[in-house]
Structure formats: C-alpha cells, structure tokens
Write a protein that holds these residues in place. Structure first.
Motif, PDB file in Angstrom:
ATOM      1  N   GLY A  34       0.688  -1.125   0.395  1.00 23.06           N
ATOM      2  CA  GLY A  34       0.312   0.105   0.193  1.00 23.06           C
ATOM      3  C   GLY A  34       0.659   1.455  -0.024  1.00 23.06           C
ATOM      4  N   ALA A  35       2.080   1.114   0.413  1.00 19.50           N
ATOM      5  CA  ALA A  35       3.328   2.343   0.897  1.00 19.50           C
ATOM      6  C   ALA A  35       3.822   2.899  -0.249  1.00 19.50           C
ATOM      7  N   ALA A  36       3.738   1.679  -1.250  1.00 19.98           N
ATOM      8  CA  ALA A  36       4.673   1.546  -3.156  1.00 19.98           C
ATOM      9  C   ALA A  36       3.173   2.319  -3.922  1.00 19.98           C
ATOM     10  N   LEU A  37       2.085   2.315  -3.581  1.00 18.64           N
ATOM     11  CA  LEU A  37       0.540   2.327  -4.344  1.00 18.64           C
ATOM     12  C   LEU A  37       1.166   3.291  -4.407  1.00 18.64           C
ATOM     13  N   ALA A  38       1.173   4.111  -2.923  1.00 18.34           N
ATOM     14  CA  ALA A  38       0.861   5.152  -2.301  1.00 18.34           C
ATOM     15  C   ALA A  38       1.204   6.810  -3.583  1.00 18.34           C
ATOM     16  N   ALA A  39       2.447   5.778  -2.384  1.00 20.78           N
ATOM     17  CA  ALA A  39       3.654   6.769  -3.221  1.00 20.78           C
ATOM     18  C   ALA A  39       3.538   7.302  -4.899  1.00 20.78           C
ATOM     19  N   ALA A  40       3.327   6.190  -5.684  1.00 22.84           N
ATOM     20  CA  ALA A  40       2.816   6.027  -7.182  1.00 22.84           C
ATOM     21  C   ALA A  40       1.519   6.982  -7.189  1.00 22.84           C
ATOM     22  N   GLY A  41       0.621   6.715  -6.860  1.00 25.31           N
ATOM     23  CA  GLY A  41      -0.140   7.765  -6.719  1.00 25.31           C
ATOM     24  C   GLY A  41      -1.764   6.739  -7.024  1.00 25.31           C
ATOM     25  N   VAL A  42      -1.030   5.747  -6.680  1.00 24.58           N
ATOM     26  CA  VAL A  42      -2.764   4.777  -7.334  1.00 24.58           C
ATOM     27  C   VAL A  42      -3.160   4.316  -6.347  1.00 24.58           C
ATOM     28  N   THR A  43      -4.701   4.537  -6.778  1.00 28.55           N
ATOM     29  CA  THR A  43      -5.349   4.163  -6.034  1.00 28.55           C
ATOM     30  C   THR A  43      -6.556   3.131  -6.850  1.00 28.55           C
ATOM     31  N   GLY A  44      -6.466   3.157  -8.149  1.00 27.65           N
ATOM     32  CA  GLY A  44      -7.782   2.094  -8.380  1.00 27.65           C
ATOM     33  C   GLY A  44      -6.763   1.663  -9.890  1.00 27.65           C
ATOM     34  N   PRO A  45      -8.162   1.197 -10.256  1.00 25.98           N
ATOM     35  CA  PRO A  45      -8.025   0.919 -11.427  1.00 25.98           C
ATOM     36  C   PRO A  45      -6.851   1.463 -12.713  1.00 25.98           C
ATOM     37  N   ARG A  46      -6.724   0.683 -13.963  1.00 27.79           N
ATOM     38  CA  ARG A  46      -6.052   2.019 -14.904  1.00 27.79           C
ATOM     39  C   ARG A  46      -6.413   1.850 -16.253  1.00 27.79           C
ATOM     40  N   SER A  47      -6.099   2.332 -16.650  1.00 26.08           N
ATOM     41  CA  SER A  47      -6.485   1.746 -18.171  1.00 26.08           C
ATOM     42  C   SER A  47      -4.710   1.744 -19.368  1.00 26.08           C
ATOM     43  N   PHE A  48      -4.798   0.697 -19.878  1.00 29.77           N
ATOM     44  CA  PHE A  48      -3.399   0.998 -20.694  1.00 29.77           C
ATOM     45  C   PHE A  48      -3.388   0.298 -22.414  1.00 29.77           C
ATOM     46  N   ALA A  49      -2.337   0.996 -23.259  1.00 32.75           N
ATOM     47  CA  ALA A  49      -2.719   0.594 -24.677  1.00 32.75           C
ATOM     48  C   ALA A  49      -2.474  -1.418 -24.807  1.00 32.75           C
ATOM     49  N   GLN A  50      -1.705  -1.558 -23.828  1.00 35.37           N
ATOM     50  CA  GLN A  50      -1.811  -3.116 -24.214  1.00 35.37           C
ATOM     51  C   GLN A  50      -2.646  -3.465 -23.049  1.00 35.37           C
ATOM     52  N   ARG A  51      -2.413  -5.188 -22.575  1.00 32.67           N
ATOM     53  CA  ARG A  51      -2.850  -6.681 -21.519  1.00 32.67           C
ATOM     54  C   ARG A  51      -2.147  -6.131 -20.465  1.00 32.67           C
ATOM     55  N   SER A  52      -2.733  -4.611 -19.700  1.00 34.86           N
ATOM     56  CA  SER A  52      -1.439  -4.966 -18.411  1.00 34.86           C
ATOM     57  C   SER A  52      -3.262  -4.111 -17.143  1.00 34.86           C
ATOM     58  N   GLN A  53      -2.809  -4.825 -16.142  1.00 31.47           N
ATOM     59  CA  GLN A  53      -3.745  -4.433 -15.450  1.00 31.47           C
ATOM     60  C   GLN A  53      -3.402  -4.380 -13.661  1.00 31.47           C
ATOM     61  N   VAL A  54      -3.851  -3.492 -13.140  1.00 32.17           N
ATOM     62  CA  VAL A  54      -3.354  -2.735 -11.353  1.00 32.17           C
ATOM     63  C   VAL A  54      -4.672  -3.462 -11.007  1.00 32.17           C
ATOM     64  N   VAL A  55      -4.545  -4.882 -10.239  1.00 28.14           N
ATOM     65  CA  VAL A  55      -5.503  -5.630  -9.841  1.00 28.14           C
ATOM     66  C   VAL A  55      -6.414  -5.437  -8.281  1.00 28.14           C
ATOM     67  N   CYS A  56      -7.628  -5.000  -8.922  1.00 26.79           N
ATOM     68  CA  CYS A  56      -8.000  -4.418  -7.772  1.00 26.79           C
ATOM     69  C   CYS A  56      -9.265  -5.614  -6.643  1.00 26.79           C
ATOM     70  N   ASP A  57      -9.820  -4.817  -5.577  1.00 23.17           N
ATOM     71  CA  ASP A  57     -11.012  -6.417  -4.662  1.00 23.17           C
ATOM     72  C   ASP A  57     -12.283  -5.675  -5.386  1.00 23.17           C
TER      73      ASP A  57
END
Length: 523
Positions: free
Chosen positions: A149-172
């Motif tokens: 969580g601390a690493a995600l917060a440092a990068a500002g990742v708080t939820g799902p993202r959309s990408f041009a390639q098949r990638s995923q920020v897995v969320c609950d």
C-alpha cells in the motif's frame, strides 16, 4: 595465412562444420578464425608476439550463446533481495522481515507464484512484516509484481487504470488495488518513485555480470530488449565486453509510423561486441499471471486475450518491419499466441522464411509443430523454465493449464523432430544465466516436461551455437569453428555432447574467447 595473434592447441575441437567436424588446433587473427588444423600445423603458425594457449585435452566448441537474455534490463529487474529460494508464504514473510532497506524501500525479485500456496496475490499477505515500508516484489516471470500500500500510495495508484496494452492494476470488489500488478505498463507505474542504482553502480554491475556469464562459457547473448545503449557503449569503449550482445528493442501496442521508423533506423547501431539487430514483440504474457493467450480459458477463466488488444495491428507492424528488412522475435507462450504469430509469418509469403522467430512456446498442440519448419520460423526456448513446474502437476503453471495442455510443455524434442530451428537460452534474470544448465536441462527437462524426452547432447549444443546463429541470421559468420567465422570459442573440461547432463551442468570452463579476446581462464 596472415600471422595469427592467438593459437589454441592440444584441444579436442568439435567444429560443427560439416566440411571438417574435428580438429585439435585453432588459429585466430583480428577476432576471426584464421585456420583450423592439427598439431602438425601449429609449428607453421607460431611466431613472435603470438599468444599460445595449451588446452591439454579440453573440449573446444563454438562459442556458446544464450538465445534469450536480459543482461542490461535485468540489472534493474534483479535489484534487492533475491526471493528465488522462497517456497511458501512463511518463508516469504521471513525474507521480507530480514531484508535490507534501499532508501527505505524493500525491493525483491525472483518470487515464485507457487510461494502464495494457491492464494490470490495480495499485499495483505505480507504487509504485517514490513512495518509500513513501501515494497515492490517482482515475480520470477518478469511480467508481474506485488506492491504494498505504501508503494502504491507513493506512485498515486489508488484504483484501476486503462492501458494501451494488456496490463492490469488488480483491484478488489470495492475497487481498491490488491497490490498485484500484471504486465509491464502496470509495473511501470512505480518506476518513477522507486529507488534505482546509480549509473556508476549499474556500470560496475554490468561488467561483473558479463564477466560471470563468460565464466560459464557464454560468448554471446540475444538481448530481448533495448538495453541501455549509452551504458553498453561506454563499457565497450573502455574495455572488451566479455559477452557479445545483440539487442532487439521492443515494439509495443499503440506504436505509430514514427515509432516504427525509429526502430528501423536503430538497426545496425552498435560498437565492439554489441549491435542492435531485430525487434521484439509480445503476443501474450505468462501462464501463471493469467495473461498467456490460450485457445481456451485457463482454470481461472483467464487467458483468452492477446497482449495486443488489436491483434491485427501486431500483424501490420510485423509486415511494416519485414518490408524494411528487419527481423522480428515475438514472445508467445500460449497456443493461441503461437498460432497467431505463425499465421502472420505465413501471410508474408516466401520472403518471410528464416527471418522471424517465436520466443518461449511453453504449450503448443501437435498441429502447430510442423509449421515452424514449413515457414522457416525459429523456435527460441528456455529449458531452465521447466524447473518452475512440478512433475505431479501441483504447481501454478500446470494447474492453470490443466492436464492436456500441461502435457504439451516445452516440446523441444518434438520441434527438433519436426525439423525446426531450436535456439536455446535462459531468459536471465528469469532463470540463471549459466549456459551449462541450459544445455543440461535441454537434455533432461524438469517438472511438467520431465516425462518428455529431451534433446540429444549434440542437439543441445547446436541450440546454443549453430541454431542460435541461424535464429539471429548469423549462420554465415557464427555458430561454427570455421575459417572466416567469428573467433567466439568455449573450452570445457568435459565433452558437452557425450558427458552426462548432470555432470555437464558442473563442467569446469577452461577458456572463453570472445572476438579473439580471452575473457575467461579457468583453472
């Protein structure tokens, strides 16, 4: 013959040259093999200033090549604590609790999916031992990671993202990131906030790594990424690169015409012992990560989508590069991915023959195998990856695929029998770079592939020499000990063809020569 600058004598030379299969002495001049002969020829070759190395019965073969490696990009991938020995969740927690901090972070690599014991990958499983420290843990496949969580917060990742390639920020279920980052674009979200080694540290590590690779007998590597041209060129100008590097920069989904022109323009750039040659694509991800492109979904209902959201756009990019004379290598693990790549090459017609290759091919049905030889597509495979699976099918790779597809694991023997070019590599840092282990596991595959016959000793050797050269379009200058070929040579204490596979994996390396330069001397 011009006066040589290096003579190797007293060896059992296996040339892999049909015109002269065996010899006992080799002469080198200006980085090229100048003569191949017997002890009677050595007297005529000798002269002042020539280095003569007596190999005293060692077995000299063409320089061994890793046909798929990441020695520069891997400097970042293999940063921090080595988690490759972790086998379960308790072991993972213990390793993280004891791990040294890097600028306050815990960074790890080489983590096996099986360590989670079948649980979904989730930061909640490890955060209690990290005392709030940000952590970024690369899984062994290089296509996924776990961030706290601390690493995600440092990068500002708080939820799902959309990408041009098949990638995923897995969320609950509530849209909160679990910390599982799947594929490159998702992992790259943390790149800007994570600590990174200094240029000087990376330079030192690169020299150390390439020297260690040469100590296993490696003289070359097909580098399946762009590397760092500034870093590599700096080292190459100041010293001899112990391992010859051939780079294939990535072509990713969303590439435009300008991007393709840039890839074309990069071809041929390089310096002493390094060059850009080819382009690397991804058609899918990994079985364990649920991103391998399969004909039918895996046991989790995943694996039915290509890495390129528009698979036809991949074909268009390949055709554009092919028309410009650029060779391509495509990462394709699942059966649907392999089929698509073969279909695209088939559409190129006769001009596509012997110009393109497929990387990994971890599962492929019978009907795809003959097409490799028919189309002239090289199969680039990494036998050490079989060690991440288990013969009883209890590993994550086998469980996801199911019995039938797991039974098609790493079909080295079948592809060779079908007439395909089969080049061998390690995919370091996914597996260890020791080329002796590559040769050994090609002959005795492990885990899910252990019930299947491996390659013969000669075929394994060819996979790291003549077939590797063929896969790179270098058969006229590399892969054999013949006059006019590169003076890339490996001397082992044991015969790599006849020695038992387990003994070969530990065979002393007597000498490694890259471009006529002795880069390693064994005892």
């Amino acid at each position: 013959m011009p006066t040589p600058d290096l003579i190797l004598t007293g060896a059992e030379v296996r040339t892999l040259d049909p015109a002269r299969p065996h010899a006992t002495a080799v002469a080198v001049r200006d980085g090229v093999i100048a003569a191949v002969g017997d002890e009677g020829d050595v007297r005529a070759w000798r002269g002042p200033g020539i280095e003569v190395v007596a190999l005293e019965g060692a077995h000299l073969v063409p320089g061994l090549v890793d046909a798929h490696s990441h020695p520069v990009w891997g400097l970042d991938m293999a940063t921090g604590v080595d988690l490759s020995g972790v086998t379960d969740l308790a072991g993972l927690k213990a390793a993280l609790a004891a791990a040294a901090r890097i600028d306050g972070w815990v960074i790890g690599h080489g983590l096996d999916h099986n360590a989670f014991e079948g649980r979904p990958i989730d930061r909640a499983l490890v955060e209690d031992v990290l005392a709030g420290a940000p952590a970024f843990l690369r899984l062994y496949d290089g296509h996924s990671a776990l961030a706290t969580g601390a690493a995600l917060a440092a990068a500002g990742v708080t939820g799902p993202r959309s990408f041009a390639q098949r990638s995923q920020v897995v969320c609950d279920g509530e849209g909160r990131p679990t910390g599982h980052l799947v594929e490159h674009a998702a992992m790259d979200l943390l790149a800007e906030v994570m600590p990174r080694p200094s240029y000087a540290a990376r330079r030192t590590r690169l020299v150390e790594l390439l020297s260690a690779m040469a100590a296993t007998g490696l003289t070359g590597a097909h580098v399946m990424d762009a590397g760092d041209a500034e870093l590599v060129d700096s080292v190459a100008r100041e010293t001899v690169l112990p391992v010859r590097l051939r780079f294939a920069p990535w072509c990713m989904p969303g590439v435009d015409e300008a991007g393709l022109k840039e890839l074309i323009a990069a071809q041929g750039r390089g310096g002493r012992h390094w060059q850009v040659g080819g382009v690397k694509f991804f058609m899918d991800g990994t079985v364990e990560g649920g991103t391998a492109w399969l004909e039918h979904a895996d046991c989790h209902g995943q694996g039915t989508e290509a890495f390129w959201p528009d698979a036809e756009a991949y074909g268009a990019a390949v055709r554009h590069l092919h028309a410009a004379g650029v060779r391509t290598a495509t990462h394709a693990i699942g059966d649907a991915a392999v089929r698509h790549v073969l279909d695209v090459v088939a559409g190129l017609g006769p001009s596509g023959r012997d110009r393109h290759r497929v990387e990994h091919i971890e599962t492929a049905p019978d009907e795809l195998l003959p097409r490799f030889a028919e189309l002239g597509v090289a199969a680039s495979m990494q036998p050490p990856h079989t060690a991440y699976t288990r013969a009883d099918g209890t590993d994550e790779w086998s469980r996801r695929l199911g019995t039938a597809r797991a039974g098609h694991a790493w079909r080295l023997r079948d592809l060779r029998d079908a007439g395909a070019t089969v080049a061998l590599g390690s995919d370091w840092p996914i597996a260890h770079y020791d080329v002796r282990a590559v040769l050994a596991t090609a002959r005795a595959p492990r885990g899910a592939a252990s019930a299947r016959a491996g390659l013969t000793g000669l075929e394994a050797l060819e996979g790291c020499t003549t077939h590797a050269a063929r896969a790179a379009g270098e058969a006229e200058v590399a892969g054999r000990i013949a006059v006019g070929h590169r003076a890339d040579l490996t001397a082992l204490a044991l015969d790599p063809v006849r020695a038992p596979a387990d003994e070969l994996a530990q065979a002393p390396v007597r000498l490694t020569v890259t471009g006529g330069c002795v880069v390693h001397r064994g005892e």
